[in-house]
Design an enzyme around this catalytic site. Structure first.
Site, PDB file in Angstrom:
ATOM      1  N   PRO A  18       0.844  -1.202   0.000  1.00  0.00           N
ATOM      2  CA  PRO A  18       0.000   0.000   0.000  1.00  0.00           C
ATOM      3  C   PRO A  18       0.872   1.242   0.000  1.00  0.00           C
ATOM      4  O   PRO A  18       1.773   1.376   0.827  1.00  0.00           O
ATOM      5  CB  PRO A  18      -0.792  -0.124   1.317  1.00  0.00           C
ATOM      6  N   MET A  19       0.617   2.148  -0.945  1.00  0.00           N
ATOM      7  CA  MET A  19       1.383   3.388  -1.036  1.00  0.00           C
ATOM      8  C   MET A  19       0.439   4.543  -1.318  1.00  0.00           C
ATOM      9  O   MET A  19      -0.338   4.487  -2.281  1.00  0.00           O
ATOM     10  CB  MET A  19       2.449   3.298  -2.134  1.00  0.00           C
ATOM     11  N   GLU A  43      -3.814   3.667   1.626  1.00  0.00           N
ATOM     12  CA  GLU A  43      -4.566   3.789   2.869  1.00  0.00           C
ATOM     13  C   GLU A  43      -5.705   4.790   2.691  1.00  0.00           C
ATOM     14  O   GLU A  43      -5.508   5.908   2.240  1.00  0.00           O
ATOM     15  CB  GLU A  43      -3.655   4.255   4.009  1.00  0.00           C
ATOM     16  N   GLN A  87      -6.967  -1.355   2.230  1.00  0.00           N
ATOM     17  CA  GLN A  87      -6.317  -0.932   3.476  1.00  0.00           C
ATOM     18  C   GLN A  87      -6.986   0.320   4.016  1.00  0.00           C
ATOM     19  O   GLN A  87      -7.167   1.300   3.287  1.00  0.00           O
ATOM     20  CB  GLN A  87      -4.824  -0.642   3.288  1.00  0.00           C
ATOM     21  N   CYS A 116       2.029   3.324   9.505  1.00  0.00           N
ATOM     22  CA  CYS A 116       2.403   4.647   9.011  1.00  0.00           C
ATOM     23  C   CYS A 116       2.769   5.562  10.178  1.00  0.00           C
ATOM     24  O   CYS A 116       1.974   5.778  11.083  1.00  0.00           O
ATOM     25  CB  CYS A 116       1.249   5.261   8.221  1.00  0.00           C
ATOM     26  N   HIS A 183       6.632  -4.085   8.413  1.00  0.00           N
ATOM     27  CA  HIS A 183       7.476  -3.090   7.756  1.00  0.00           C
ATOM     28  C   HIS A 183       8.728  -2.935   8.617  1.00  0.00           C
ATOM     29  O   HIS A 183       8.728  -2.228   9.607  1.00  0.00           O
ATOM     30  CB  HIS A 183       6.731  -1.755   7.647  1.00  0.00           C
ATOM     31  N   ARG A 214       8.712   0.640  -3.038  1.00  0.00           N
ATOM     32  CA  ARG A 214       9.400   1.569  -3.928  1.00  0.00           C
ATOM     33  C   ARG A 214       9.852   0.952  -5.253  1.00  0.00           C
ATOM     34  O   ARG A 214       9.736   1.580  -6.306  1.00  0.00           O
ATOM     35  CB  ARG A 214      10.590   2.193  -3.198  1.00  0.00           C
TER      36      ARG A 214
END
EC number: 1.3.1.91
Length: 464
Positions: A18-19, A43, A87, A116, A183, A214
């Site tokens: 998720p980005m 998100e 998410q 996050c 993460h 990335r």
């Protein structure tokens, strides 16, 4: 890890992480094309989602979750239905469950963001802020597991000590969720440069599956076993999905900039930077003909739907005999960046000491197109052509008024020096800032002021 064999399996998978701003529908579809097994959306905050209505978009063949300001917050399609994980950002079990029930029939799984670290997430008790409240974590996850029929997962960060991390993970596992994503320090920057590196990373970490952020953002073909595809090819494929699924051009532009990276100063990068519409993005990448053909196809689908349900194409039930009408579209490229027809009309009304223009906008339910009527000095003006956004419809209404009065509308070569000093009003930008309004019913007229619900599109947070 607990796995429900009758639902989405998280074992031995390659996953698009998720980005924020990146994990929209075009990127998710592209990752699936190149071999990703599971894809996560960006998100999305529970409070924002709870204001959304689920809308079946027959023109695009998508399911849209639409905010009160008519902005699409989450869009999905059948192609990814069994692969996409939704998410959410949440700090409340009941809100989380309400969101899960809203989307569960259109997604493969539900994930709670607990990783996050950025303020926009943690200040609401969401994201990494949850890691300091294991009781709340347990309540949210247990409520979701019991209340939804889709697999539930969460994404966490490692805690300062190994012991604390293991204790938390064991407590999370007891809630019955299907998987936990960790993460740690991330691997894209130093370790994952090509597809073979993903398996090496899996072996080094002893993880069941690998979630890539990335490296996938820079080139989604990282998931392809045969090796990376040329970036130009990948970007063109991404753009095609963006046009076919009506992705907002600002989001498309952002994702393409992430792919270009050090090439942003190249001639193509400069063209991308200057682009102010999906059409201009397509032209920058040699896809002008594709854009025109796709728009024609979408217009044909829309016309076919309207022909099948002619009542949906009717204008508002009111006397329109006194409205001055023209068949006009607003083409942003015909205007300098700091001037719009609405600004010109407002400036003229001020000079003439007239009340400011009042815009009334209606949305056609079947295709979510907009038509606006502007009232100036008790006279109404309207374009007979419908637009894809409320802002564009208002611009066309302003043009009708200006042209009928023989007034300059700000086109290139017409700009007024007094207008150049005024702040530009963007014709069709993503809204920003959380402002709330009551939802309008389909077809209901919306009068100024028309406030907007803010976007979740903050700066990119890898794997948030």
């Amino acid at each position: 890890m607990i796995v429900n064999s009758l639902s989405l399996c998280y074992h031995n998978k390659l996953i698009l992480a998720p980005m924020v701003r990146v994990g929209t529908l075009p990127m998710r579809l592209l990752a699936l094309d190149y071999g990703a097994d599971i894809v996560y959306c960006e998100e999305l905050i529970d409070l924002k989602m709870l204001q959304c209505k689920r809308v079946v978009n027959e023109v695009l063949s998508t399911v849209d979750f639409v905010a009160p300001d008519d902005r699409v917050v989450f869009r999905t399609c059948e192609r990814e239905q069994n692969k996409v994980v939704f998410q959410m950002g949440t700090s409340d079990a009941e809100r989380a469950l309400a969101v899960a029930r809203l989307v569960e029939n259109d997604v493969a799984g539900i994930d709670v963001n607990m990783g996050c670290p950025k303020e926009y997430s943690t200040k609401g008790g969401m994201g990494a802020a949850l890691l300091s409240d294991p009781d709340k974590i347990e309540k949210i996850l247990s409520t979701l597991v019991k209340g939804t029929h889709k697999p539930v997962t969460c994404k966490i960060r490692i805690l300062p000590s190994l012991e604390d991390t293991l204790n938390l993970v064991k407590r999370i596992e007891r809630t019955g969720i299907s998987a936990i994503a960790v993460h740690g320090s991330g691997g894209s920057h130093d370790h994952i440069q090509q597809h073979l590196d993903i398996e090496d990373f899996r072996q080094a970490t002893a993880a069941s599956s690998v979630m890539v952020a990335r490296a996938a953002m820079w080139n989604p073909s990282i998931f392809l076993k045969d090796g990376l595809r040329p970036l130009e090819e990948v970007m063109q494929k991404y753009i095609k999905y963006a046009v076919q699924y009506d992705n907002h051009y600002t989001n498309t532009k952002y994702c393409l900039c992430q792919m270009l990276r050090e090439q942003l100063e190249s001639p193509q990068g400069r063209l991308l930077h200057a682009a102010q519409s999906s059409q201009e993005i397509c032209e920058a990448f040699g896809l002008g003909a594709f854009y025109e053909e796709t728009i024609r196809e979408l217009d044909a689908r829309r016309a076919d739907l309207l022909a099948k349900t002619p009542e949906a194409a009717e204008e508002p039930a009111e006397d329109t005999s006194g409205i001055i009408k023209m068949a006009i579209k607003f083409d942003r490229r015909a205007y300098p960046p700091q001037i719009t027809p609405k600004m010109c009309l407002l400036e003229w009304c001020r000079r003439e000491k007239l009340p400011q223009p009042v815009y009334e906008t209606v949305q056609r339910p079947i295709d979510r197109m907009f038509c606006s009527v502007v009232t100036v000095a008790e006279q109404k003006y309207q374009s007979t052509l419908w637009d894809k956004s409320k802002k564009l419809a208002e611009q066309t209404a302003a043009i009708v008024c200006l042209r009928s009065q023989g007034l300059p509308e700000g086109r290139l070569g017409e700009e007024s020096p007094s207008l150049n000093k005024r702040k530009r009003e963007a014709p069709d930008q993503d809204p920003g800032g959380l402002r709330v309004q009551e939802p309008a019913l389909p077809g209901e007229i919306c009068k100024k002021p028309f406030v907007t619900l803010g976007s979740n599109e903050n700066n990119l947070q890898e794997g948030c």
